[in-house]
Design a protein around this motif. Structure first.
Motif, PDB file in Angstrom:
ATOM      1  N   PRO A 101      41.978   8.709   5.523  1.00 22.29           N
ATOM      2  CA  PRO A 101      41.327   9.764   5.768  1.00 22.29           C
ATOM      3  C   PRO A 101      39.786   9.878   5.536  1.00 22.29           C
ATOM      4  O   PRO A 101      39.171  10.252   6.257  1.00 22.29           O
ATOM      5  CB  PRO A 101      42.034  10.955   5.548  1.00 22.29           C
ATOM      6  N   SER A 102      39.891   9.364   3.959  1.00 20.52           N
ATOM      7  CA  SER A 102      38.586   9.625   3.582  1.00 20.52           C
ATOM      8  C   SER A 102      37.613   8.348   4.173  1.00 20.52           C
ATOM      9  O   SER A 102      36.326   8.651   4.097  1.00 20.52           O
ATOM     10  CB  SER A 102      38.459   9.685   1.924  1.00 20.52           C
ATOM     11  N   GLU A 103      37.995   7.329   4.450  1.00 17.78           N
ATOM     12  CA  GLU A 103      37.357   6.112   4.971  1.00 17.78           C
ATOM     13  C   GLU A 103      37.971   5.748   6.182  1.00 17.78           C
ATOM     14  O   GLU A 103      38.674   4.623   6.088  1.00 17.78           O
ATOM     15  CB  GLU A 103      37.320   5.226   4.128  1.00 17.78           C
ATOM     16  N   PRO A 104      38.030   6.356   7.511  1.00 18.09           N
ATOM     17  CA  PRO A 104      38.781   6.104   8.506  1.00 18.09           C
ATOM     18  C   PRO A 104      37.969   4.607   9.360  1.00 18.09           C
ATOM     19  O   PRO A 104      37.816   4.983  10.442  1.00 18.09           O
ATOM     20  CB  PRO A 104      38.757   7.057   9.333  1.00 18.09           C
ATOM     21  N   THR A 105      38.214   3.744   8.681  1.00 10.29           N
ATOM     22  CA  THR A 105      37.225   2.457   9.176  1.00 10.29           C
ATOM     23  C   THR A 105      37.901   1.853  10.385  1.00 10.29           C
ATOM     24  O   THR A 105      37.361   0.954  11.197  1.00 10.29           O
ATOM     25  CB  THR A 105      37.056   1.516   8.188  1.00 10.29           C
ATOM     26  N   LEU A 106      39.214   2.201  10.597  1.00 15.13           N
ATOM     27  CA  LEU A 106      40.044   1.437  11.718  1.00 15.13           C
ATOM     28  C   LEU A 106      40.338   2.617  12.738  1.00 15.13           C
ATOM     29  O   LEU A 106      40.989   2.486  13.840  1.00 15.13           O
ATOM     30  CB  LEU A 106      41.360   0.896  11.201  1.00 15.13           C
ATOM     31  N   ARG A 107      39.552   3.801  12.801  1.00 12.40           N
ATOM     32  CA  ARG A 107      39.576   4.855  13.470  1.00 12.40           C
ATOM     33  C   ARG A 107      39.321   4.259  15.027  1.00 12.40           C
ATOM     34  O   ARG A 107      38.410   3.552  15.146  1.00 12.40           O
ATOM     35  CB  ARG A 107      38.811   5.990  13.260  1.00 12.40           C
ATOM     36  N   GLU A 108      40.097   4.601  15.880  1.00 11.58           N
ATOM     37  CA  GLU A 108      41.478   5.162  16.004  1.00 11.58           C
ATOM     38  C   GLU A 108      42.588   3.753  16.057  1.00 11.58           C
ATOM     39  O   GLU A 108      42.110   2.805  16.725  1.00 11.58           O
ATOM     40  CB  GLU A 108      41.693   6.085  17.397  1.00 11.58           C
ATOM     41  N   TYR A 109      43.537   4.080  15.176  1.00 14.00           N
ATOM     42  CA  TYR A 109      44.587   2.941  15.403  1.00 14.00           C
ATOM     43  C   TYR A 109      45.559   3.291  16.470  1.00 14.00           C
ATOM     44  O   TYR A 109      46.122   4.156  16.314  1.00 14.00           O
ATOM     45  CB  TYR A 109      45.283   2.577  13.967  1.00 14.00           C
ATOM     46  N   LEU A 110      45.624   2.308  17.308  1.00 12.48           N
ATOM     47  CA  LEU A 110      46.744   2.481  18.364  1.00 12.48           C
ATOM     48  C   LEU A 110      48.107   2.365  17.903  1.00 12.48           C
ATOM     49  O   LEU A 110      48.387   1.082  17.590  1.00 12.48           O
ATOM     50  CB  LEU A 110      46.109   1.695  19.836  1.00 12.48           C
ATOM     51  N   HIS A 111      48.926   3.499  18.077  1.00 13.70           N
ATOM     52  CA  HIS A 111      50.320   3.108  17.693  1.00 13.70           C
ATOM     53  C   HIS A 111      51.082   3.004  18.988  1.00 13.70           C
ATOM     54  O   HIS A 111      52.316   2.475  18.757  1.00 13.70           O
ATOM     55  CB  HIS A 111      50.754   4.164  17.027  1.00 13.70           C
ATOM     56  N   TRP A 112      51.014   3.319  20.198  1.00 16.43           N
ATOM     57  CA  TRP A 112      51.715   3.273  21.288  1.00 16.43           C
ATOM     58  C   TRP A 112      50.938   3.624  22.593  1.00 16.43           C
ATOM     59  O   TRP A 112      49.976   4.390  22.482  1.00 16.43           O
ATOM     60  CB  TRP A 112      52.830   4.442  21.066  1.00 16.43           C
ATOM     61  N   LEU A 113      51.429   2.960  23.561  1.00 18.89           N
ATOM     62  CA  LEU A 113      50.690   3.101  25.141  1.00 18.89           C
ATOM     63  C   LEU A 113      51.667   3.033  25.879  1.00 18.89           C
ATOM     64  O   LEU A 113      52.309   1.649  26.252  1.00 18.89           O
ATOM     65  CB  LEU A 113      49.462   2.153  25.016  1.00 18.89           C
ATOM     66  N   VAL A 114      51.807   3.938  27.009  1.00 10.98           N
ATOM     67  CA  VAL A 114      52.897   3.811  27.936  1.00 10.98           C
ATOM     68  C   VAL A 114      52.249   4.435  29.341  1.00 10.98           C
ATOM     69  O   VAL A 114      51.508   5.505  29.159  1.00 10.98           O
ATOM     70  CB  VAL A 114      54.028   4.593  27.570  1.00 10.98           C
ATOM     71  N   THR A 115      52.362   3.730  30.158  1.00 14.46           N
ATOM     72  CA  THR A 115      51.645   3.972  31.545  1.00 14.46           C
ATOM     73  C   THR A 115      52.696   4.254  32.513  1.00 14.46           C
ATOM     74  O   THR A 115      53.930   4.130  32.505  1.00 14.46           O
ATOM     75  CB  THR A 115      50.746   3.093  32.059  1.00 14.46           C
TER      76      THR A 115
END
Length: 174
Positions: free
Chosen positions: A74-88
């Motif tokens: 949280p103090s260094e969110p350099t990978l923001r946003e990390y995708l955990h799931w995608l359903v279409t």
């Protein structure tokens, strides 16, 4: 006036722009329902959740996105946003399991600090109109929604998760 929990949790701002919820969304892990700001242990979110989508018109389809805006910390969110799931292509009045999982569920494994995991629901313009991104790290929900003309979210929830205690702590040995 009560402040919206998505605003208080900085989901509005960090991940989403302000929106009006228009479709019911219910997310449960092992029969425990996700409410904004609630806490889950990593061991409780290993399996993908059950996601129920409301709505009334079966000809309407939805896209579900789950991201971690606090990766890797949280103090260094350099990978923001990390995708955990995608359903279409989730039909209204059904569950995410009726949709197309185009990025498989990856369980939350926070290492440092308290992470927010955001589940967002968008209404699609039609079926098979949303495609998988090429990566999980540095995903951007706003840009993705714009690319596929998804408009504003119709629902969103978030929960907090942090590394379970008992590992790596100091122990006194006498």
């Amino acid at each position: 006036m009560q402040r919206d929990s998505l605003t208080v949790g900085r989901v509005i701002g960090d991940v989403l722009d302000p929106f009006t919820r228009s479709v019911p969304l219910r997310v449960t892990y092992n029969s425990r329902e996700v409410t904004n700001g609630c806490e889950f242990k990593p061991s409780a979110v290993v399996e993908q959740p059950r996601v129920e989508v409301g709505g009334t018109d079966l000809r309407i389809f939805y896209t579900l996105i789950m991201v971690d805006p606090d990766a890797p910390s949280p103090s260094e969110p350099t990978l923001r946003e990390y995708l955990h799931w995608l359903v279409t292509d989730i039909p209204a009045t059904t569950e995410a399991s009726f949709g197309q999982e185009i990025v498989c569920y990856e369980r939350p494994r926070p290492q440092l600090g308290i992470h927010r995991y955001v589940v967002v629901l968008f209404q699609q313009l039609g079926r098979e109109t949303v495609y998988a991104p090429g990566w999980r790290q540095n995903f951007n929900t706003r840009d993705f929604a714009e690319l596929y003309n998804l408009g504003s979210p119709v629902a969103a929830l978030y929960f907090n998760c942090q590394r379970e205690s008992g590992s790596g702590g100091r122990r006194m040995l006498w």
